[in-house]
Write a protein that holds these residues in place. Sequence first.
Motif, mmCIF file in Angstrom:
data_model
loop_
_atom_site.group_PDB
_atom_site.id
_atom_site.type_symbol
_atom_site.label_atom_id
_atom_site.label_comp_id
_atom_site.label_asym_id
_atom_site.label_seq_id
_atom_site.Cartn_x
_atom_site.Cartn_y
_atom_site.Cartn_z
ATOM 1 N N GLU A 78 30.554 15.913 6.188
ATOM 2 C CA GLU A 78 29.470 14.945 6.312
ATOM 3 C C GLU A 78 28.485 15.230 5.189
ATOM 4 O O GLU A 78 28.070 16.374 5.005
ATOM 5 C CB GLU A 78 28.734 15.091 7.647
ATOM 6 C CG GLU A 78 29.551 14.783 8.866
ATOM 7 C CD GLU A 78 28.782 15.051 10.140
ATOM 8 O OE1 GLU A 78 27.694 14.437 10.326
ATOM 9 O OE2 GLU A 78 29.241 15.881 10.941
ATOM 10 N N VAL A 79 28.122 14.197 4.461
ATOM 11 C CA VAL A 79 27.073 14.287 3.454
ATOM 12 C C VAL A 79 26.019 13.281 3.890
ATOM 13 O O VAL A 79 26.239 12.078 3.826
ATOM 14 C CB VAL A 79 27.598 13.979 2.036
ATOM 15 C CG1 VAL A 79 26.468 14.007 1.026
ATOM 16 C CG2 VAL A 79 28.692 14.968 1.648
ATOM 17 N N VAL A 119 24.649 18.822 4.219
ATOM 18 C CA VAL A 119 26.100 18.881 4.119
ATOM 19 C C VAL A 119 26.631 19.680 5.307
ATOM 20 O O VAL A 119 26.158 20.784 5.578
ATOM 21 C CB VAL A 119 26.536 19.554 2.797
ATOM 22 C CG1 VAL A 119 28.019 19.863 2.803
ATOM 23 C CG2 VAL A 119 26.174 18.693 1.608
ATOM 24 N N VAL A 120 27.586 19.099 5.993
ATOM 25 C CA VAL A 120 28.327 19.787 7.056
ATOM 26 C C VAL A 120 29.775 19.779 6.598
ATOM 27 O O VAL A 120 30.372 18.718 6.420
ATOM 28 C CB VAL A 120 28.186 19.065 8.419
ATOM 29 C CG1 VAL A 120 28.983 19.795 9.478
ATOM 30 C CG2 VAL A 120 26.719 18.918 8.810
ATOM 31 N N ILE A 121 30.326 20.974 6.382
ATOM 32 C CA ILE A 121 31.669 21.053 5.823
ATOM 33 C C ILE A 121 32.490 22.114 6.561
ATOM 34 O O ILE A 121 32.014 23.220 6.823
ATOM 35 C CB ILE A 121 31.623 21.331 4.297
ATOM 36 C CG1 ILE A 121 33.020 21.338 3.681
ATOM 37 C CG2 ILE A 121 30.842 22.583 3.981
ATOM 38 C CD1 ILE A 121 33.024 21.351 2.153
ATOM 39 N N ASN A 158 26.881 25.612 -3.555
ATOM 40 C CA ASN A 158 25.851 25.454 -4.589
ATOM 41 C C ASN A 158 26.448 25.433 -5.990
ATOM 42 O O ASN A 158 26.003 24.673 -6.851
ATOM 43 C CB ASN A 158 24.807 26.573 -4.489
ATOM 44 C CG ASN A 158 23.777 26.328 -3.422
ATOM 45 O OD1 ASN A 158 23.418 25.190 -3.140
ATOM 46 N ND2 ASN A 158 23.300 27.388 -2.810
ATOM 47 N N SER A 159 27.455 26.247 -6.212
ATOM 48 C CA SER A 159 28.107 26.292 -7.520
ATOM 49 C C SER A 159 28.764 24.961 -7.858
ATOM 50 O O SER A 159 28.642 24.455 -8.982
ATOM 51 C CB SER A 159 29.140 27.416 -7.538
ATOM 52 O OG SER A 159 29.818 27.446 -8.759
ATOM 53 N N SER A 208 20.599 21.115 2.514
ATOM 54 C CA SER A 208 20.859 21.892 3.727
ATOM 55 C C SER A 208 22.371 22.031 3.843
ATOM 56 O O SER A 208 23.084 21.025 3.872
ATOM 57 C CB SER A 208 20.278 21.151 4.937
ATOM 58 O OG SER A 208 20.690 21.767 6.134
ATOM 59 N N ILE A 209 22.858 23.271 3.886
ATOM 60 C CA ILE A 209 24.298 23.518 3.874
ATOM 61 C C ILE A 209 24.727 24.159 5.189
ATOM 62 O O ILE A 209 24.189 25.194 5.586
ATOM 63 C CB ILE A 209 24.684 24.445 2.699
ATOM 64 C CG1 ILE A 209 24.226 23.857 1.368
ATOM 65 C CG2 ILE A 209 26.185 24.705 2.699
ATOM 66 C CD1 ILE A 209 24.372 24.813 0.200
#
Length: 99
Positions: free
Chosen positions: A21-22, A41-43, A61-62, A76-77
Amino acid sequence: MSVAQTITDKLNQLFSPSHLEVINESNRHHVPPNSETHFKVVIVSEQFDGQRPLARHRAVNSVLADELANGVHALSINTYTEVEWQNIEEVPRTPNCKG
């Protein structure tokens, strides 16, 4: 292409997530309408197996370094393995803007 779509494409390519989800949360902040500056981001990915949360966040982040350097102000990760995702009751809420 929108920033949200760019983020989605990059994360799909590198992590092959089973769930992604973005979420554009810019409207919750003091930015002009239709901005793309604040994202959640939900991954969920098998690639996170055996990694600590900090390593997962650094990997995301990279991948999104260009976006973070060029207009994305906040990210938000939320990263999960398959097992963690199956056992989670709720993804943490993003804090409200203090500005």
